[in-house]
Motif scaffolding. Sequence first.
Motif, PDB file in Angstrom:
ATOM      1  N   HIS A 159       0.879  -1.171   0.000  1.00 48.79           N
ATOM      2  CA  HIS A 159       0.000   0.000   0.000  1.00 48.79           C
ATOM      3  C   HIS A 159       0.915   1.219   0.000  1.00 48.79           C
ATOM      4  O   HIS A 159       1.607   1.490   0.975  1.00 48.79           O
ATOM      5  N   LEU A 160       0.911   1.951  -1.115  1.00 51.98           N
ATOM      6  CA  LEU A 160       1.837   3.067  -1.295  1.00 51.98           C
ATOM      7  C   LEU A 160       1.102   4.385  -1.090  1.00 51.98           C
ATOM      8  O   LEU A 160       0.304   4.818  -1.927  1.00 51.98           O
ATOM      9  N   HIS A 161       1.352   5.016   0.069  1.00 52.69           N
ATOM     10  CA  HIS A 161       0.698   6.278   0.452  1.00 52.69           C
ATOM     11  C   HIS A 161       1.462   7.414  -0.224  1.00 52.69           C
ATOM     12  O   HIS A 161       2.507   7.846   0.247  1.00 52.69           O
ATOM     13  N   LEU A 162       0.919   7.897  -1.348  1.00 50.35           N
ATOM     14  CA  LEU A 162       1.657   8.794  -2.233  1.00 50.35           C
ATOM     15  C   LEU A 162       1.419  10.271  -1.976  1.00 50.35           C
ATOM     16  O   LEU A 162       2.233  11.111  -2.381  1.00 50.35           O
ATOM     17  N   THR A 163       0.288  10.606  -1.355  1.00 51.18           N
ATOM     18  CA  THR A 163      -0.041  12.024  -1.173  1.00 51.18           C
ATOM     19  C   THR A 163      -0.615  12.273   0.208  1.00 51.18           C
ATOM     20  O   THR A 163      -1.282  11.427   0.785  1.00 51.18           O
ATOM     21  N   ASP A 164      -0.324  13.468   0.720  1.00 56.26           N
ATOM     22  CA  ASP A 164      -0.842  13.916   2.013  1.00 56.26           C
ATOM     23  C   ASP A 164      -0.421  15.368   2.170  1.00 56.26           C
ATOM     24  O   ASP A 164       0.317  15.895   1.325  1.00 56.26           O
ATOM     25  N   ASP A 165      -0.868  16.009   3.250  1.00 57.09           N
ATOM     26  CA  ASP A 165      -0.460  17.404   3.487  1.00 57.09           C
ATOM     27  C   ASP A 165       1.056  17.581   3.392  1.00 57.09           C
ATOM     28  O   ASP A 165       1.541  18.635   2.982  1.00 57.09           O
TER      29      ASP A 165
END
Length: 346
Positions: A159-165
């Motif tokens: 699971h690749l968390h690519l975007t966030d604040d």
Amino acid sequence: MKKKLIVLATLMAIVPSAFAASGPQDIIPVPVKYEIFMEEYFPKVDGSDVRVHLGDKRFLKEINSLNIPEFARNEAYKLAVGKKGIDIFAVSEAGVYRAKTSLGMMMDKDSILTRCVILDYPRFRHRGLMLDISRNFRDKDFILKQLDAMAAVKMSTLHLHLTDDAGWRIQIDAYPELTRKAAWRVGRNFEEWRELGRQYSEEGSPLASGGYLTKADVKEIVEYAAARHIDIIPEIELPGHSGEVLAAYPELACLRHDGGRRISGDLCPGKDKTFEMFERILDEVIEMFPYEYVHIGGDEASKSGWKEGPVGGDEASKSDGKSVRTAATVWKPNILRMWMNCKAIS
């Protein structure tokens, strides 16, 4: 009697036994079922004694009799270390790969193997690792190393968390400002960025820290994962956790009634541009990651901008920004439309 027992225990400690050789007990995770024989086998260094039987009828019959789920059946294998060599039985190439992984794990422990028969298959379809490269960016080479580590213990999903604040971490051709402005920040890591006031920077700036995955990087990562029978779930956060998007494209924010500064880091659901943007983003993401799932976040949207400011855009005249319920009414059908478009693409 006690003296004899002590002598026997001492001899067992210093004299090698059959159990000194590597066997199923050295495999992580422990196989579903195995049988050990009190004999040793010396595998050939060049691997010429390893025989692969793909689609063997007797093995198929054995696996079918277990009534296990399809995903488990596809990754199932039997590994037999016998007197004359090593035999691998599997339904698919994924099963062969898992068997060779187990064999490699045993041989890493010792060059001598215990004769054994192993039957193994996964208990869970999703055996995953979540890697957050938004808060602390990790480059392609780091991700490839994680895929090697995952494959070693038969994990199936990254699971690749690519975007966030904290940063936008993937190239999107339709919206280049996302990586020019939102992939860089002031501070060497997430904690330092927070302490320094959550300031974004621009690519090439002396203070810029961060980075992003290019499309070439993603292609290599996807191919590397496929060779290890690992799927990737890319995550693009919306509507909350989108401060970095608003740093690059501030026109997507909800504003106060007087047109002042944005109220929160949430995307404004009443603006058609919000959905146009993310449909185009998801088009590119789906093309890069040819898998069953794309994760779109959905968590922890403060909705403060939806309460306190006009919804904006084409829906503003209809709602006058009266409530969160109105904003959600706008959000849900647009998300459904995006989902339908994703299904059409896939």
